[in-house]
Design an enzyme around this catalytic site. Sequence first.
Site, PDB file in Angstrom:
ATOM      1  N   HIS A  67       0.838  -1.201   0.000  1.00 35.34           N
ATOM      2  CA  HIS A  67       0.000   0.000   0.000  1.00 35.34           C
ATOM      3  C   HIS A  67       0.876   1.256   0.000  1.00 35.34           C
ATOM      4  O   HIS A  67       0.685   2.166  -0.805  1.00 35.34           O
ATOM      5  CB  HIS A  67      -0.923  -0.017   1.220  1.00 35.34           C
ATOM      6  CG  HIS A  67      -1.792   1.177   1.356  1.00 35.34           C
ATOM      7  ND1 HIS A  67      -3.127   1.154   1.048  1.00 35.34           N
ATOM      8  CD2 HIS A  67      -1.527   2.442   1.768  1.00 35.34           C
ATOM      9  CE1 HIS A  67      -3.640   2.356   1.262  1.00 35.34           C
ATOM     10  NE2 HIS A  67      -2.685   3.155   1.711  1.00 35.34           N
ATOM     11  N   GLU A  68       1.849   1.294   0.898  1.00 36.70           N
ATOM     12  CA  GLU A  68       2.719   2.458   0.993  1.00 36.70           C
ATOM     13  C   GLU A  68       3.626   2.587  -0.233  1.00 36.70           C
ATOM     14  O   GLU A  68       3.918   3.693  -0.681  1.00 36.70           O
ATOM     15  CB  GLU A  68       3.551   2.406   2.276  1.00 36.70           C
ATOM     16  CG  GLU A  68       2.729   2.373   3.549  1.00 36.70           C
ATOM     17  CD  GLU A  68       1.693   3.469   3.645  1.00 36.70           C
ATOM     18  OE1 GLU A  68       1.949   4.594   3.185  1.00 36.70           O
ATOM     19  OE2 GLU A  68       0.601   3.199   4.176  1.00 36.70           O
ATOM     20  N   HIS A  71       1.808   4.413  -2.984  1.00 39.65           N
ATOM     21  CA  HIS A  71       1.929   5.861  -2.819  1.00 39.65           C
ATOM     22  C   HIS A  71       3.290   6.340  -3.338  1.00 39.65           C
ATOM     23  O   HIS A  71       3.376   7.321  -4.070  1.00 39.65           O
ATOM     24  CB  HIS A  71       1.805   6.268  -1.346  1.00 39.65           C
ATOM     25  CG  HIS A  71       0.443   6.133  -0.767  1.00 39.65           C
ATOM     26  ND1 HIS A  71      -0.645   6.812  -1.236  1.00 39.65           N
ATOM     27  CD2 HIS A  71      -0.006   5.400   0.285  1.00 39.65           C
ATOM     28  CE1 HIS A  71      -1.702   6.512  -0.517  1.00 39.65           C
ATOM     29  NE2 HIS A  71      -1.342   5.647   0.418  1.00 39.65           N
TER      30      HIS A  71
END
Length: 152
Positions: A67-68, A71
């Site tokens: 998820h990170e 980003h």
Amino acid sequence: MNSDTLQKLVEKISVESFGQTFDYNATFNTRLRTTGGRYDLRTHNIDINPKMLTEHGVETLQGVIKHELCHYHLHLNNKGYRHRDCDFKKLLAEVGGLRFAPLSSNSSAHAYRYICTECGQPYLRKRKIDLKGYVCSRCHGRLKLQKEAMYK
């Protein structure tokens, strides 16, 4: 798992899932309470909540890392890196990252349950509310406290 092992895991996931390297720092941050991880737009570093590993296991940790990294890679490629952007949602689904981090043990559950006296609509709240200032959103009936500290 220590910070060095986490750094190597993040670098490995970045190459395997995204085909690009991760050139910044990934560390555990014990101050994170309500989130699984955090990507810093200025420094490009990633912080991970250690409870994702200790309470939920390696698979959840990898999902948060993906998820990170979504980003990170989208931001550096000048694409939509925010949660609401189509680019982010598409990439997250492709790599199999977690959309939401699971709740950790320190997150408080709903402690107060209120119910409308007219229609029976339940309301769960973390904090106690002043019943004189609130009415039911459905029928504008009076609210009453049904259960206290039941869900802690």
